[in-house]
Design a protein around this motif. Structure first.
Motif, PDB file in Angstrom:
ATOM      1  N   SER A 578      -4.046   3.589  -9.367  1.00 15.28           N
ATOM      2  CA  SER A 578      -4.489   2.260  -9.812  1.00 15.28           C
ATOM      3  C   SER A 578      -3.405   1.226  -9.559  1.00 15.28           C
ATOM      4  O   SER A 578      -3.693   0.076  -9.199  1.00 15.28           O
ATOM      5  N   PHE A 579      -2.157   1.636  -9.738  1.00 18.85           N
ATOM      6  CA  PHE A 579      -1.047   0.715  -9.512  1.00 18.85           C
ATOM      7  C   PHE A 579      -0.995   0.273  -8.047  1.00 18.85           C
ATOM      8  O   PHE A 579      -0.918  -0.921  -7.739  1.00 18.85           O
ATOM      9  N   LEU A 580      -1.056   1.230  -7.104  1.00 21.49           N
ATOM     10  CA  LEU A 580      -0.977   0.886  -5.685  1.00 21.49           C
ATOM     11  C   LEU A 580      -2.227   0.166  -5.208  1.00 21.49           C
ATOM     12  O   LEU A 580      -2.175  -0.640  -4.266  1.00 21.49           O
ATOM     13  N   ASN A 581      -3.349   0.453  -5.843  1.00 25.68           N
ATOM     14  CA  ASN A 581      -4.603  -0.173  -5.420  1.00 25.68           C
ATOM     15  C   ASN A 581      -4.568  -1.692  -5.623  1.00 25.68           C
ATOM     16  O   ASN A 581      -5.314  -2.424  -4.975  1.00 25.68           O
ATOM     17  N   LYS A 587      -0.196  -8.539   2.532  1.00 25.16           N
ATOM     18  CA  LYS A 587       0.097  -8.629   3.957  1.00 25.16           C
ATOM     19  C   LYS A 587       1.544  -8.269   4.289  1.00 25.16           C
ATOM     20  O   LYS A 587       1.849  -7.918   5.422  1.00 25.16           O
ATOM     21  N   ASP A 588       2.435  -8.400   3.316  1.00 21.07           N
ATOM     22  CA  ASP A 588       3.858  -8.143   3.555  1.00 21.07           C
ATOM     23  C   ASP A 588       4.385  -7.310   2.387  1.00 21.07           C
ATOM     24  O   ASP A 588       4.275  -7.708   1.234  1.00 21.07           O
ATOM     25  N   MET A 589       4.971  -6.137   2.693  1.00 24.25           N
ATOM     26  CA  MET A 589       5.423  -5.236   1.632  1.00 24.25           C
ATOM     27  C   MET A 589       6.790  -4.650   1.979  1.00 24.25           C
ATOM     28  O   MET A 589       7.068  -4.327   3.131  1.00 24.25           O
ATOM     29  N   THR A 590       7.641  -4.538   0.933  1.00 19.91           N
ATOM     30  CA  THR A 590       8.920  -3.851   1.038  1.00 19.91           C
ATOM     31  C   THR A 590       8.927  -2.722   0.022  1.00 19.91           C
ATOM     32  O   THR A 590       8.561  -2.925  -1.139  1.00 19.91           O
ATOM     33  N   MET A 591       9.332  -1.524   0.462  1.00 22.72           N
ATOM     34  CA  MET A 591       9.262  -0.358  -0.405  1.00 22.72           C
ATOM     35  C   MET A 591      10.579   0.413  -0.323  1.00 22.72           C
ATOM     36  O   MET A 591      11.090   0.683   0.769  1.00 22.72           O
ATOM     37  N   SER A 592      11.122   0.793  -1.485  1.00 27.80           N
ATOM     38  CA  SER A 592      12.384   1.524  -1.521  1.00 27.80           C
ATOM     39  C   SER A 592      12.142   3.017  -1.337  1.00 27.80           C
ATOM     40  O   SER A 592      11.005   3.507  -1.431  1.00 27.80           O
ATOM     41  N   TRP A 593      13.249   3.746  -1.132  1.00 20.67           N
ATOM     42  CA  TRP A 593      13.144   5.179  -0.882  1.00 20.67           C
ATOM     43  C   TRP A 593      12.688   5.929  -2.118  1.00 20.67           C
ATOM     44  O   TRP A 593      11.850   6.837  -2.031  1.00 20.67           O
ATOM     45  N   ARG A 594      13.182   5.580  -3.287  1.00 21.37           N
ATOM     46  CA  ARG A 594      12.813   6.346  -4.483  1.00 21.37           C
ATOM     47  C   ARG A 594      11.338   6.164  -4.826  1.00 21.37           C
ATOM     48  O   ARG A 594      10.694   7.066  -5.339  1.00 21.37           O
ATOM     49  N   THR A 595      10.788   4.970  -4.526  1.00 20.95           N
ATOM     50  CA  THR A 595       9.345   4.763  -4.729  1.00 20.95           C
ATOM     51  C   THR A 595       8.555   5.562  -3.709  1.00 20.95           C
ATOM     52  O   THR A 595       7.562   6.235  -4.027  1.00 20.95           O
ATOM     53  N   ARG A 604      -0.621  14.790  -1.937  1.00 22.00           N
ATOM     54  CA  ARG A 604      -1.486  15.937  -1.659  1.00 22.00           C
ATOM     55  C   ARG A 604      -2.541  16.130  -2.738  1.00 22.00           C
ATOM     56  O   ARG A 604      -3.649  16.571  -2.469  1.00 22.00           O
ATOM     57  N   MET A 605      -2.176  15.784  -3.966  1.00 18.87           N
ATOM     58  CA  MET A 605      -3.108  15.965  -5.078  1.00 18.87           C
ATOM     59  C   MET A 605      -4.120  14.830  -5.184  1.00 18.87           C
ATOM     60  O   MET A 605      -5.188  14.988  -5.779  1.00 18.87           O
ATOM     61  N   SER A 606      -3.778  13.699  -4.623  1.00 16.02           N
ATOM     62  CA  SER A 606      -4.664  12.546  -4.766  1.00 16.02           C
ATOM     63  C   SER A 606      -4.581  11.693  -3.505  1.00 16.02           C
ATOM     64  O   SER A 606      -3.496  11.489  -2.951  1.00 16.02           O
ATOM     65  N   THR A 607      -5.700  11.211  -3.082  1.00 17.29           N
ATOM     66  CA  THR A 607      -5.748  10.358  -1.893  1.00 17.29           C
ATOM     67  C   THR A 607      -5.195   8.983  -2.239  1.00 17.29           C
ATOM     68  O   THR A 607      -5.576   8.378  -3.240  1.00 17.29           O
ATOM     69  N   LEU A 608      -4.303   8.496  -1.376  1.00  9.68           N
ATOM     70  CA  LEU A 608      -3.693   7.194  -1.622  1.00  9.68           C
ATOM     71  C   LEU A 608      -4.614   6.085  -1.134  1.00  9.68           C
ATOM     72  O   LEU A 608      -5.367   6.257  -0.167  1.00  9.68           O
ATOM     73  N   PRO A 609      -4.556   4.905  -1.761  1.00  9.65           N
ATOM     74  CA  PRO A 609      -5.389   3.787  -1.314  1.00  9.65           C
ATOM     75  C   PRO A 609      -4.915   3.256   0.031  1.00  9.65           C
ATOM     76  O   PRO A 609      -3.757   3.430   0.413  1.00  9.65           O
ATOM     77  N   LYS A 610      -5.844   2.606   0.761  1.00 15.72           N
ATOM     78  CA  LYS A 610      -5.541   2.043   2.072  1.00 15.72           C
ATOM     79  C   LYS A 610      -5.096   0.586   1.899  1.00 15.72           C
ATOM     80  O   LYS A 610      -5.684  -0.169   1.124  1.00 15.72           O
ATOM     81  N   PHE A 611      -4.082   0.199   2.688  1.00 17.81           N
ATOM     82  CA  PHE A 611      -3.637  -1.196   2.735  1.00 17.81           C
ATOM     83  C   PHE A 611      -4.166  -1.809   4.027  1.00 17.81           C
ATOM     84  O   PHE A 611      -3.450  -1.931   5.024  1.00 17.81           O
ATOM     85  N   LEU A 633       2.821   7.627   5.350  1.00 20.21           N
ATOM     86  CA  LEU A 633       3.014   6.196   5.130  1.00 20.21           C
ATOM     87  C   LEU A 633       2.176   5.368   6.101  1.00 20.21           C
ATOM     88  O   LEU A 633       1.552   4.373   5.718  1.00 20.21           O
ATOM     89  N   LEU A 634       2.149   5.779   7.375  1.00 13.90           N
ATOM     90  CA  LEU A 634       1.432   4.982   8.380  1.00 13.90           C
ATOM     91  C   LEU A 634      -0.077   5.136   8.270  1.00 13.90           C
ATOM     92  O   LEU A 634      -0.827   4.246   8.666  1.00 13.90           O
ATOM     93  N   GLU A 635      -0.538   6.260   7.742  1.00 12.92           N
ATOM     94  CA  GLU A 635      -1.980   6.467   7.592  1.00 12.92           C
ATOM     95  C   GLU A 635      -2.622   5.457   6.652  1.00 12.92           C
ATOM     96  O   GLU A 635      -3.787   5.092   6.811  1.00 12.92           O
ATOM     97  N   ILE A 636      -1.858   5.024   5.638  1.00 16.06           N
ATOM     98  CA  ILE A 636      -2.438   4.099   4.662  1.00 16.06           C
ATOM     99  C   ILE A 636      -2.294   2.642   5.097  1.00 16.06           C
ATOM    100  O   ILE A 636      -2.682   1.744   4.368  1.00 16.06           O
ATOM    101  N   CYS A 637      -1.768   2.420   6.322  1.00 18.65           N
ATOM    102  CA  CYS A 637      -1.607   1.051   6.848  1.00 18.65           C
ATOM    103  C   CYS A 637      -2.286   0.975   8.214  1.00 18.65           C
ATOM    104  O   CYS A 637      -1.625   0.929   9.257  1.00 18.65           O
ATOM    105  N   PRO A 638      -3.611   0.972   8.278  1.00 17.74           N
ATOM    106  CA  PRO A 638      -4.311   1.066   9.574  1.00 17.74           C
ATOM    107  C   PRO A 638      -4.129  -0.157  10.466  1.00 17.74           C
ATOM    108  O   PRO A 638      -4.276  -0.047  11.682  1.00 17.74           O
ATOM    109  N   ASN A 639      -3.809  -1.311   9.908  1.00 15.31           N
ATOM    110  CA  ASN A 639      -3.699  -2.546  10.707  1.00 15.31           C
ATOM    111  C   ASN A 639      -2.270  -3.063  10.776  1.00 15.31           C
ATOM    112  O   ASN A 639      -2.057  -4.260  10.950  1.00 15.31           O
TER     113      ASN A 639
END
Length: 1691
Positions: A578-581, A587-595, A604-611, A633-639
């Motif tokens: 729900s948080f990532l959704n 359009k612009d995102m920065t993500m740290s390593w620990r996140t 693996r246990m849950s499908t991640l939302p698409k960006f 990581l790249l699968e959830i960013c199709p564009n």
């Protein structure tokens, strides 16, 4: 000087006679080497027709004006406006005409005759006459001390004529010394009470206003004088009385006010003289010199343009300063005296005040003066230690700042790290219609924010701010309709569970969470901001829910979150999904390593939302992570179009080749247009494989940038990068770059010129004002600004904005230190890149410091690099080679080849080897050359290097021990200063020196020499020599004597010489066989000599100086002492016949040889005028009584005009690097004073006021002011405050000696405050020295504050022993780690504060005597020492208000008794370990608060123990408010069956800590003893050892019948005891109005059953509670993070 005169001739010849408007010449040479006559003809040519300002300042020593004054002839000048002359001799003139002259300063000007003075419009005679006064309103300021002459009548007549001349003056200022001469008092010894009874009425008959400033006297003379003016003046309208230290008798002022009303005064004020914080610190915005220059322009232009501006505009100008700086402007003039009070800005730091009370008092006065609708900006920093600060004082003060027009409000609360709940600053916000910026730090907001309105607020920062509730947080945000920037750093102690951010205007939001220490529970976040463009989430989070209902279309997110793992894993996945959704439309995102790492673990246990809308992603990825992470990581960013990866290695390396095996499907990278990768170089070249994979699989890739970091030491195989370049061409990339990551020196350290906070403030102003003015400047100007910084500092500016990103690369200055790089190759690569970017004709300055160890450095790398720096426009070139000297220089020196450089001005080389190609070198502009430890290849190379510099002025050569120079020839027609230094060569050999420098003025010879010959062919007439040479004895003794004689013979014409002891000793050893040459021209000699040397040495030296006038001797002795008493008995009279002054610095000896030597100079020198003797007592020796007095009488007998005996006082670091005022700036200030002619207003203040100003500084800072001018030289010695730290001294003896000298200088009745911190290691400290020293301090009669703090390391605590003595003025006494000796008749009549921490008291009587001798004591804190001898402590004080008693476990266990008799005691705290034999309180105040946190020791006699505990509690039966700890509560319960607990009938508020699984009977027992309890606060916790049991079913209704409010903080339990207990309070208390329940889920991990809390809420409605809340305890990180600044102040 000839060069200066030639320059003036050429300048005047170029301009012509009718062009020059202003001429200013400062002659700054020494009188003995200056040819003053050169300037006469030069100055005569400056008499131009159009000249407006003419100034000549002659800075000669004031020895004989007639001999050295510069001659000058004045002629008519029709346009001259300003004439300033200093130390000038005017030639005779008759027909002088200066029609336009307005300003004339003649200082130390020799006038040829009276007629000449009269021609200058000056009238001089035996008496002063004013023949006419041109203006009607003339002002006179008289500060004259008349000198009595032989004829008393003539003196009286002269004074009469002087005063009569001012009979028409309208405004007069007169000093006391002038007034004392004018008015002769027949009864000079009369008391001060007669002052107000001798004024006849006629003297005050016309008075309209009277202002008096006066100290308060015992007999109130000042009030009688004021009453007399009121009574006898019929026209008096205004009377203002300023009193210093308003401690008058009751009703005296009220009577005076009634008297003023009775006589009809329209204005009557009694104002205290309030000290302001640091009124004149070093950073004064407008210096006195600038003020004087402005006043001079006033005469020319007719007005002071700044001071003539209207007051609103002046206030606006001062609003750009802090309040401290604005207060400093009050000294400029009377026009500026009160303007600072009207500045609509108040910025204060409580650390600038003595205590919080003074700070609050200042704020109250400032606000009361301005009124409610004037202030625009308020900033307060509370920087006190929590033990010395009273935070509650600020709450009413801050409430007064609720101004209608306030625009900026900031409160920063930096307290010490103890317990936040005990000391936060409470704050109540109210409606502020104009507030634009609100910043709060460490503040607790009160719960009344619902009706708050902030209609103009745009910026809000809330850091560690305690919010009272969710509704309060929401109300604070929603009441700001135009809010744009919001930053919330949640506090560990706040009560926010559901954070709602609803704002239609919010653009930037930063949310920072904290991990609670012992609590963990869910909380929710809701963001509704349709214009939100930037969101940042940082640190620790444990969300129950996170929802974004609206945001802007161009939405940027920065996620750096460490999620907390829960016991329910499925719920955790659902929350994160729900948080990532919420960011699916970003359009612009920065993500740290620990996140990223946490997301990968659960994907693996849950499908991640698409960006789907994400086009730009920045991520940090570990190279040795799982190969499946990047595809996930790249699968959830199709564009995705733009990807930036920052790769790193997590050591120890698990699988470095992980990412190299990634198989990226085409669909994942089908939309990529650009990829940027920053990675370290790896052995497997994983980063290159990853780049190759992106090229191969992306059909739309246009740009790929690879930044490689070689700091790991690994390198790619040959041709790897070439193959990758060919690979990029094959796949048709339009841009492919492989760039090195160049390490910049500390890109963002703390001393960054523009630091992060200033950047943020700049951004805030951009929101308010709309633009960044500096960044709008053109790039050439920005480069010029950055050229004043080092390259390291310039690089830091690249983080400011994209505008500044590459500007530092174009700065024409390169200054580097190889220490800032990982190795030499990285440093060299950086230099190559920088030079390649700029090109040859751009660089102006180059400075390189090689600072690596020789064994780990590659010096050969720098040779080609330095060869490229030979630029055509280079002006300064410096190479400093700081290699270790562990091996031979030939192995590791830096080779360097110099080439022609047409613009080079300064060349400095250190530890460099020059190649042998210097013959054709040309340095036409070189003026400064330093060659230190430089290996010169040959004699010809050294000569060529010097001769290639035709304008060389300063030369310093430190010959290397490995060089090849045998014959050094220094031939330069322009050289002025030459220093020659040489170490002992490896292979001893003689060498020759030849100097041919006709303009040489200064020569210094240092260190070891083995001359074959030394010859000076030519030099300047004014020639100074400094010889500090140790000669080597040759095998041929006769040749050695001849060499030394020839060396000294070169200096026969010298006028000024300095000679060291080792040189003097060698000369003496050879004088018998080789007599010294005569120095006939020598007039000044400085020499260092040993007191116990041969008695014939001094005569040998003086015999060779027949015309010596000034002698300076620095004497010392070496043990064992020999011939100490013989030195002064062998000097013949003829040797000192020409001496005029002698200065000696000497240690004190037993036989007083130094005094005998001084007496001998007086006796045998017929021309001696001045003798100064500086004595050093550090050896411990002292002269016999009366010896110095006899020497003083001796000086009078022989007619010396000046004789001084001064002590050599060691001062603590008098001029450290951070000194605010350097000696040079002080000299410049004095020079300006001579030129301008105006006075220095601060320095003109009386000594007592200056000492009062310096009392606001530490002793170290006060000592620094001694360099300002001769006026300030000794003022610091009279400051009535001594604050020292022994750490600033070399050892304890030096520190003690300094204190003794200071006290001996001031005397017993002067010192007011003493503070000493002993900060030495126990093993290296001599603590016995401090005892007698501290005893002498305490013996001061007027001492008000005395503090000794001992902080030792390594070896435990060693107590300092000293004896207290009576002090009538002592107000504050603070001691730590001190052992007090016995005392009997102590008296502290003024003592109000006493802190005794780890203080050893010798006996019970001593402790009682110490307290009882302080009749006005208010605050007492005693932390008993474990080694003390106190058994029965009696605290008897009629004035005591606060008492804290703390004791650690004594070394020898024994019971002790305590008796407290303090009828005004309002607060009592008992802490730590106690073993009472009895505890009794005989009297306290009515409103009495108690805090008990005591662990009792069980005795062998159980019944006796019960009786002691019962008696202790019985003392608190009348307490109204009590706090009790669990360990105390538990002990009380253990005794309740055999000894019932006493009743607390007056107790209305109880705070207690209690264990949930303790006995169920404990709480009833406590409540039974409090029959009238109204407010109960319980902090519940679980003991894992004990079994949880029911406890709420045994409480009878009568126990809670009076309760009005209950607050509980409890962990969540399985059987919900905390809820049952809350329900029981609701059911059984008929008067309960408020119940707050704070639940902690982190300690147990247990949750309540569904619907339980809802049922409890319904229960509260049934019983009609007006307030019921269930709040989570939100976890926060460690309560005191590293960035928190806490002052180390024990008290």
């Amino acid at each position: 000087m000839k060069i200066c005169v030639d320059f003036i001739y050429e300048f005047l010849a170029f301009q012509g006679k009718s062009y020059l408007r202003e001429f200013k010449l400062t002659i700054d040479h020494d009188v003995f080497y200056s040819d003053v006559s050169l300037y006469e003809t030069c100055l005569g040519r400056v008499d131009m027709r159009k000249i407006e300002r003419f100034q000549v300042e002659n800075r000669f020593e004031k020895l004989s004006v007639d001999n050295i004054a510069t001659p000058l002839t004045l002629s008519a000048c029709e346009a001259m406006v300003c004439l300033k002359l200093h130390f000038v001799r005017l030639n005779e003139f008759v027909s002088l005409s200066l029609p336009c002259l307005k300003i004339m300063y003649l200082e130390d000007v020799v006038l040829p005759s009276d007629a000449a003075a009269e021609a200058c419009d000056l009238l001089l005679s035996e008496g002063l006459r004013l023949t006419s006064m041109a203006a009607d309103s003339v002002k006179v300021d008289i500060d004259v001390e008349f000198m009595l002459i032989k004829g008393y009548l003539s003196e009286t007549k002269m004074i009469y004529n002087l005063v009569k001349s001012f009979s028409g003056a309208e405004d007069m200022t007169i000093s006391w010394k002038s007034l004392e001469e004018l008015v002769i008092d027949d009864d000079a010894d009369a008391g001060s009470t007669k002052l107000s009874t001798v004024l006849p009425r006629c003297l005050v008959s016309s008075l309209e206003s009277v202002e008096m400033e006066c100290p308060v006297t015992e007999k109130a003379t000042e009030l009688k004088l004021a009453r007399y003016f009121v009574k006898n003046s019929t026209t008096l309208k205004k009377l203002v009385l300023r009193l210093n230290d308003c401690t008058l008798k009751p009703c005296v002022l009220e009577q005076l006010v009634k008297s003023s009303r009775h006589y009809g005064l329209s204005q009557f004020e009694v104002i205290p003289v309030v000290p302001t914080p640091n009124p004149w610190p070093e950073g004064l915005g407008v210096s006195s010199s600038s003020v004087r220059e402005e006043e001079e322009r006033v005469v020319i232009r007719g007005e002071d343009m700044i001071s003539s501006l209207p007051e609103p505009l002046l206030c606006h100008i001062l609003s750009f300063l802090t309040t401290e700086q604005a207060v400093q402007t009050s000294v400029l003039s009377s026009r500026w005296r009160h303007i600072w009070r009207w500045v609509p800005r108040l910025e204060l730091d409580s650390s600038d005040f003595t205590d919080d009370q003074v700070c609050v008092y200042f704020i109250d006065k400032f606000l009361a003066f301005q009124g409610k609708n004037y202030l625009r900006e308020f900033k307060l920093t509370i920087d006190h230690d929590i033990f010395a600060g009273d935070a509650s004082l600020y709450e009413p003060c801050l409430s007064k700042v609720d101004m209608r027009k306030l625009e900026r409000f900031q409160v920063e609360n930096t307290f010490g790290p103890v317990s936040f709940d005990d000391f936060p600053t409470p704050l109540t916000l109210s409606v502020r219609e104009a507030l634009v910026c609100l910043k709060l730090h460490y503040v607790r907001l009160n719960d009344d924010l619902k009706s708050l309105s902030l209609p103009c607020l745009k910026i809000m920062f809330l850091e560690d701010v305690v919010m009272p509730s969710d509704a309060a947080a929401e109300a604070l945000i929603s009441c700001s309709p135009v809010l744009e920037v919001l930053k919330i750093c949640l506090s560990k102690d706040d009560f926010v569970v559901a954070l709602r951010v609803c704002s239609p205007s919010l653009k930037s939001f930063t949310l920072k969470g904290v991990e609670r220490c012992y609590v963990c529970r869910h909380y929710s976040v809701l963001i509704d901001a349709p214009k939100l463009e930037y969101l940042s989430l940082m640190d620790y989070y444990h969300f129950r829910s996170f929802e974004i209902t609206s945001a802007a279309e161009s939405f940027k997110v920065d996620i750096d979150v460490d999620f907390a793992e829960k016991s329910n894993f499925m719920l955790e996945m659902m929350i994160i999904y729900s948080f990532l959704n919420n960011f699916s439309g970003v359009k612009d995102m920065t993500m740290s390593w620990r996140t990223l790492q946490f997301i990968y673990e659960i994907h693996r246990m849950s499908t991640l939302p698409k960006f789907h809308d994400l086009t730009r992603l920045r991520a940090t990825v570990c190279l040795n992570a799982s190969p499946e992470l990047l595809p996930m990581l790249l699968e959830i960013c199709p564009n995705l179009k733009h990807l930036t990866l920052e790769l790193f290695i997590d050591y120890p390396v698990a699988s470095i080749a992980g990412l190299s095996t990634v198989r990226l499907p085409h669909c994942l990278v089908s939309s990529l247009e650009s990829v940027e990768i920053e990675s370290p170089v790896t052995e497997e070249a994983t980063e290159l494989d990853l780049a190759r994979c992106f090229m191969r699989n992306s059909t739309t890739l246009k740009k790929l940038v690879l930044r490689l970091n070689e700091s790991t030491g690994v390198k790619h195989k040959p041709c790897d990068l070439e193959q990758l370049l060919e690979f990029s061409k094959r796949y048709g990339l339009s841009q492919f770059e492989v760039l090195p990551v160049v390490p910049t020196p500390n890109p963002l350290p703390e001393e960054l010129g523009v630091y992060s906070s200033s950047v943020r403030e700049g951004g805030e102003r951009a929101v308010v004002r709309g633009e960044d003015l500096i960044s709008l400047l053109p790039e050439p100007l920005l480069c010029h600004i950055l050229s004043f910084l080092t390259t390291e500092q310039a690089v830091r500016t690249s983080v400011l904005s994209s505008r500044w990103r590459n500007i530092w690369k174009w700065v024409p200055r390169l200054e580097l230190d190889s220490f800032d790089f990982t190795n030499d190759k990285v440093c060299v690569d950086f230099i190559h890149k920088f030079l390649a970017l700029q090109g040859k004709p751009y660089l102006r300055e180059f400075k390189l410091t090689i600072d690596h160890d020789v064994f780990g450095s590659e010096a050969s790398l720098y040779e080609p690099c330095l060869g490229r720096v030979d630029m055509r426009k280079l002006e300064r070139f410096q190479v400093e080679n700081k290699f270790g000297r562990g091996g031979g220089f030939d192995d590791f020196r830096t080779p360097l080849t110099l080439k022609a450089c047409e613009a080079l001005v300064c060349l400095k080389l250190h530890f460099v080897s020059l190649n042998d190609d210097l013959v054709s070198l040309s340095l036409p502009c070189l003026k400064i050359m330093f060659l230190e430890d430089v290996v010169l290849p040959s004699d010809a190379a050294a000569e060529a290097l010097i001769s290639s510099s035709p304008v060389l002025e300063v030369l310093k050569i430190c010959l290397s021990r490995d060089d090849f120079v045998v014959a050094l020839r220094v031939c330069s027609p322009s050289l002025k200063s030459f220093t020659l230094k040489r170490v002992e060569p490896i292979y001893p050999r003689g060498h020759s020196v030849l100097i041919d420098a006709p303009k040489l003025e200064y020569l210094s010879l240092v260190d070891y020499y083995h001359f074959r010959s030394f010859e000076i062919i030519s030099k300047a007439e004014s020639f100074k020599v400094d010889v500090d040479v140790e000669f080597e004895l040759l095998t041929d003794y006769l040749a050695e004597k001849k060499i030394v004689y020839n060396l000294l013979d070169n200096f026969s014409g010298v006028k000024d010489m300095t000679m060291s002891w080792k040189t003097l000793q060698f000369i003496y050893s050879s004088h018998e066989t080789n007599p010294l040459p005569k120095f006939h021209g020598l007039t000044r000699l400085r020499a260092t000599m040993r007191l116990n040397a041969s008695p014939e040495l001094l005569p040998v030296v003086l015999e060779s100086c027949p015309n010596l006038k000034h002698l300076t001797l620095e004497l010392f002795f070496v043990y064992p002492i020999r011939w100490l008493s013989e030195l002064s008995t062998v000097l013949p009279s003829c040797l000192v016949s020409s001496l005029e002054s002698v200065e000696m610095e000497s240690p004190v000896t037993e036989v007083a040889t130094e005094l005998d030597l001084a007496r001998y100079f007086m006796k045998n020198s017929t021309t001696l005028e001045k003798l100064v003797l500086r004595l050093d007592q550090s050896s411990g020796e002292q002269h016999k009584p009366g010896v110095l007095e006899q020497l003083k009488k001796y000086s009078r007998r022989y007619g010396l005009s000046r004789f001084e005996v001064l002590p050599v006082v060691p001062t603590p670091n008098p001029l450290p690097p951070g000194s605010g005022v350097s000696s040079r700036s002080a000299r410049e200030g004095e020079e300006r004073a001579v030129i301008s002619g105006e006075e220095d207003r601060i320095s003109s203040l009386p000594d007592p006021l200056l000492c009062h100003i310096l009392s606001f500084l530490t002793t170290e800072q006060a000592v620094w002011t001694s360099v300002l001018s001769s006026r300030w030289r000794y003022l610091w010695k009279w400051v009535p405050r001594l604050e020292l730290d022994s750490f600033d001294f070399a050892n304890d003896k030096v520190c003690v000696d300094f204190i003794d000298k200071f006290l001996a200088f001031q005397g017993k009745s002067y010192l007011r405050e003493f503070k000493l911190s002993i900060d030495h290691d126990v093993s290296n400290s001599n603590l016995s020295l401090y005892g007698p020293c501290l005893g002498r301090v305490v013996d001061m009669r007027k001492l008000e504050r005395f503090q000794v703090e001992s902080e030792f390391e390594h070896g435990g605590i060693v107590y300092i022993r000293f004896t207290l003595s009576a002090s009538e003025a002592l107000v504050s006494l603070k001691l730590h780690s001190v052992w007090l000796n016995g005392f009997k008749s102590l008296s502290f009549p003024s003592l109000k504060i006493m802190f005794l921490e780890d203080v050893g008291l010798p006996s019970d009587a001593a402790a009682e005597e110490l307290i009882s001798c302080s009749p006005v004591l208010q605050v007492l804190k005693i932390c008993l020492c474990k080694y003390d001898s106190v058994v029965a402590l009696r605290v008897c004080s009629l004035s005591l208000k606060s008492f804290t008693l703390k004791r650690m476990e004594p070394r020898y266990s024994r019971g002790h008794s305590v008796v407290i008799d303090a009828p005004k005691l309002g607060y009592l705290s008992l802490t730590d370990y106690y073993h009472f034999s009895s505890f009794e309180i005989t009297s306290v105040a009515d409103s009495f608060k108690v805090d008990i946190d005591v662990e009792f020791e069980l005795m062998s006699d159980y019944l006796m123990e019960m009786k002691i505990v019962y008696n202790l509690l019985k003392n608190f039966s009348g307490v109204t408010e009590m706090t009790i700890s669990w360990k105390t509560l538990e002990l009380i319960y253990s005794f309740h069956q055999t000894n019932p607990v006493p009743k607390f009938h007056g107790l209305t508020c109880l705070r207690a800590t209690m264990c949930l699984n303790a006995s169920p009977k404990l709480l009833p027992i406590v409540l039974e003893s409090c029959p009238n309890l109204k407010h109960l606060k319980l902090e519940l916790f679980l003991d894992p050892i004990r079994r949880l049991s029911e406890r709420s079913t045994v409480l009878s209704r009568c126990l809670v019948s009076s309760l009005e409010s209950v607050e509980m903080e409890s962990p969540v339990t399985e059987i919900a005891i905390e809820l049952v207990l809350a329900r029981y309070f609701m059911r059984n208390s008929t008067t309960l109005k408020k119940l707050v329940l704070r639940l902690n889920q982190s300690s147990t991990g247990v949750k309540h059953k569904p619907g339980v809390l809802e049922q409890l809420k319904k229960y509260s409605r049934r019983y009609k509670l007006s307030q019921f809340e269930v709040l989570p305890v939100v976890p926060t990180p460690s309560p005191w993070p590293g960035y928190l600044y806490v002052k180390s102040n024990r008290f």
